[in-house]
Design a protein around this motif. Structure first.
Motif, PDB file in Angstrom:
ATOM      1  N   HIS A 149       0.834  -1.221   0.032  1.00 58.34           N
ATOM      2  CA  HIS A 149       0.058  -0.096   0.042  1.00 58.34           C
ATOM      3  C   HIS A 149       0.917   1.311   0.026  1.00 58.34           C
ATOM      4  N   GLU A 150       1.775   1.196   0.896  1.00 58.90           N
ATOM      5  CA  GLU A 150       2.618   2.494   0.874  1.00 58.90           C
ATOM      6  C   GLU A 150       3.624   2.714  -0.119  1.00 58.90           C
ATOM      7  N   HIS A 182       1.627   4.241  -3.012  1.00 58.84           N
ATOM      8  CA  HIS A 182       1.773   5.872  -2.773  1.00 58.84           C
ATOM      9  C   HIS A 182       2.966   6.394  -3.476  1.00 58.84           C
ATOM     10  N   HIS A 242      -6.801   7.879  -1.543  1.00 54.43           N
ATOM     11  CA  HIS A 242      -7.071   6.691  -1.530  1.00 54.43           C
ATOM     12  C   HIS A 242      -8.396   6.272  -2.170  1.00 54.43           C
TER      13      HIS A 242
HETATM   14 ZN   LIG Z   1      -2.433   5.173   2.293  1.00 49.03          ZN
END
Ligand SMILES: [Zn+2]
Length: 486
Positions: free
Chosen positions: A192-193, A196, A276
């Motif tokens: 997830h990170e 980003h 998100h």
């Molecule tokens: Zn996030």
């Protein structure tokens, strides 16, 4: 940085040249996790690396994302990330570069059409109020910058992920077994990170008025504007206000070509940040959009995504942000369920015997099987009694020399396919106490009588030391264990 002319000559990539490194500081990880968990943590990072390389298999660049065991800024966050950004002199330069790279990457016509419909000079947007603003620049994270061939990797890292060290309220699961209650799936949070830092990021969260937008923001319009036509796309104000619902455009001219984006709420980080998908809890019925959903705990996301770490929406987003993706990278685990064959459920196994673990699953997983053995009743603590990862055949023999102490155990197997995983149910077995000759869980006179009966007739079951002979050594050893009990 300098600006490269927008209409240079483009050469299609002969093959994928995309590599990801996720380095960490061993001393820091050891101090945060304890030495024994550093290995499993490093293996988990290797899986995330492979996953990212598989998603962006058509892309180019050598991306370095540092992983730090340090507290993130938000008090309630498990992790956060930052990436270096490059600013481009004009919107048109960045737009044309993205468009031309998409053509070089043989992206679908609908994607190229979308890029061609982007504004040429400045991008209108709303940020915190109804005041119409104009962004004259595009910002790209360092990683994407490389893929678009604006600038090669210049050494050092492109981004940083901070992961909260474990505590009573923050537990990490490093093994790729079924998600365990109370634990966050480390693979998924890091993925997830990392996404980003690859550009799934919004200026809607900036604390000061942005002068540049990210490519993700170029595609972010008010929900009321969907569907968006090619004619209106350049002039629609990009929606970065926390008070207005936004959608994220994947195609022009169709209502289905949009995903719901979280609003740009900034203060306090309420889990609804603009970087998100809209949180599943705000959808009816709740249905996570993907790994970039802001609210679900990672284990729920993992299960909702079919034991795979990404959704189709996540992959499409990376594609449209400017990467060249493997379009099947979101596919459900590409294997059949894993069935455990032996030991059979609850099987009683003599002490110090070899154990043959066998299971059945197909096709063979490209990243092997994980065999994970733990005490039956012990709470999960990420420290299995035994674990064997990357196995290339559907069986494993635990030799007598590796024997487990008497007790009840559970075991499970994960098939690690290229795109996703398949988990077995839990199996169980019991290792008997050495002198529990009849396997009833107790050591008493019955065991003694039965052993002596077997010993007297030279039955192989009386070969207590497993040396192939039944003799006085077996008798002495049995008595020794009998005296100890269970
Ligand atoms: Zn996030």
């Amino acid at each position: 940085m300098g600006v490269i002319p927008a209409l240079a000559i483009f050469i299609a990539n002969a093959g994928a040249q995309w590599t990801v490194a996720l380095p960490y500081d061993t001393a820091q990880a050891t101090s945060a996790l304890g030495a024994e968990r550093v290995g499993p943590m490093g293996t988990a990072l290797e899986r995330v690396k492979k996953k990212l390389e598989a998603i962006l298999s058509g892309s180019t660049g050598n991306v370095v994302i540092d992983v730090k065991w340090e507290d993130p800024a938000g008090a309630s966050s498990a992790a956060d990330s930052t990436s270096y950004q490059f600013y481009f002199q004009t919107v048109a330069v960045a737009r044309d570069k993205i468009r031309n790279q998409a053509e070089a990457d043989s992206e679908p016509a609908s994607e190229i059409q979308l890029y061609e419909a982007l504004p040429a000079s400045s991008v209108p947007f709303y940020w915190d109020t109804g005041t119409l603003r104009q962004a004259g620049y595009i910002a790209l994270p360092s990683a994407l910058n490389q893929h678009l061939q604006f600038q090669a990797h210049g050494g050092g890292s492109d981004a940083r992920i901070r992961v909260r060290p474990p505590s009573a309220t923050q537990k990490w699961q490093f093994w790729l077994v079924k998600p365990k209650q109370g634990y966050e799936v480390f693979d998924l949070v890091v993925l997830h990170e990392a996404i980003h830092t690859l550009g799934f990021h919004s200026r809607g969260e900036a604390t000061e008025l942005p002068t540049a937008l990210l490519t993700w923001d170029l595609l972010r319009v008010p929900e009321s504007a969907v569907p968006v036509s090619a004619a209106s796309f350049p002039t629609i104000a990009r929606e970065l206000r926390p008070s207005v619902e936004a959608s994220w455009i994947t195609k022009l001219g169709t209502v289905s070509g949009a995903y719901k984006a979280s609003r740009g709420e900034r203060a306090g980080g309420d889990g609804f940040q603009a970087s998100h998908w809209r949180s599943s809890t705000r959808l009816s019925p709740p249905n996570p959009i993907g790994v970039m959903d802001p609210t679900l705990v990672s284990a729920d996301l993992y299960e909702a995504n079919g034991n795979f770490l990404l959704s189709r929406a996540d992959v499409e987003a990376l594609d449209l942000i400017g990467w060249n993706v493997n379009p099947s990278a979101h596919v459900y685990s590409n294997g059949n369920p894993v069935n455990l064959l032996s030991p059979t459920p609850g099987q009683k196994i003599p002490a110090n015997a070899q154990i043959t673990f066998q299971w059945q699953s197909s096709p063979n997983p490209v990243n092997g099987w994980l065999l994970f053995i733990d005490e039956a009743e012990a709470p999960y603590d990420d420290m299995p009694v035994r674990a064997f990862d990357g196995l290339t055949s559907a069986s494993y023999v635990l030799s007598a020399a590796q024997s487990l102490p008497p007790g009840e155990y559970k075991w499970e197997v994960t098939a690690q396919h290229e795109l996703g995983n398949q988990h077995s149910a839990d199996g169980t077995f019991t290792i008997l106490c050495p002198a529990d000759f009849n396997g009833d869980g107790f050591v008493n006179g019955n065991d003694y009588d039965l052993f002596v009966d077997a010993f007297d007739v030279g039955d192989p079951s009386a070969d207590f030391d497993h040396d192939g002979f039944v003799n006085g050594n077996d008798y002495d050893l049995f008595v020794e264990h009998f005296d100890v009990g269970c």
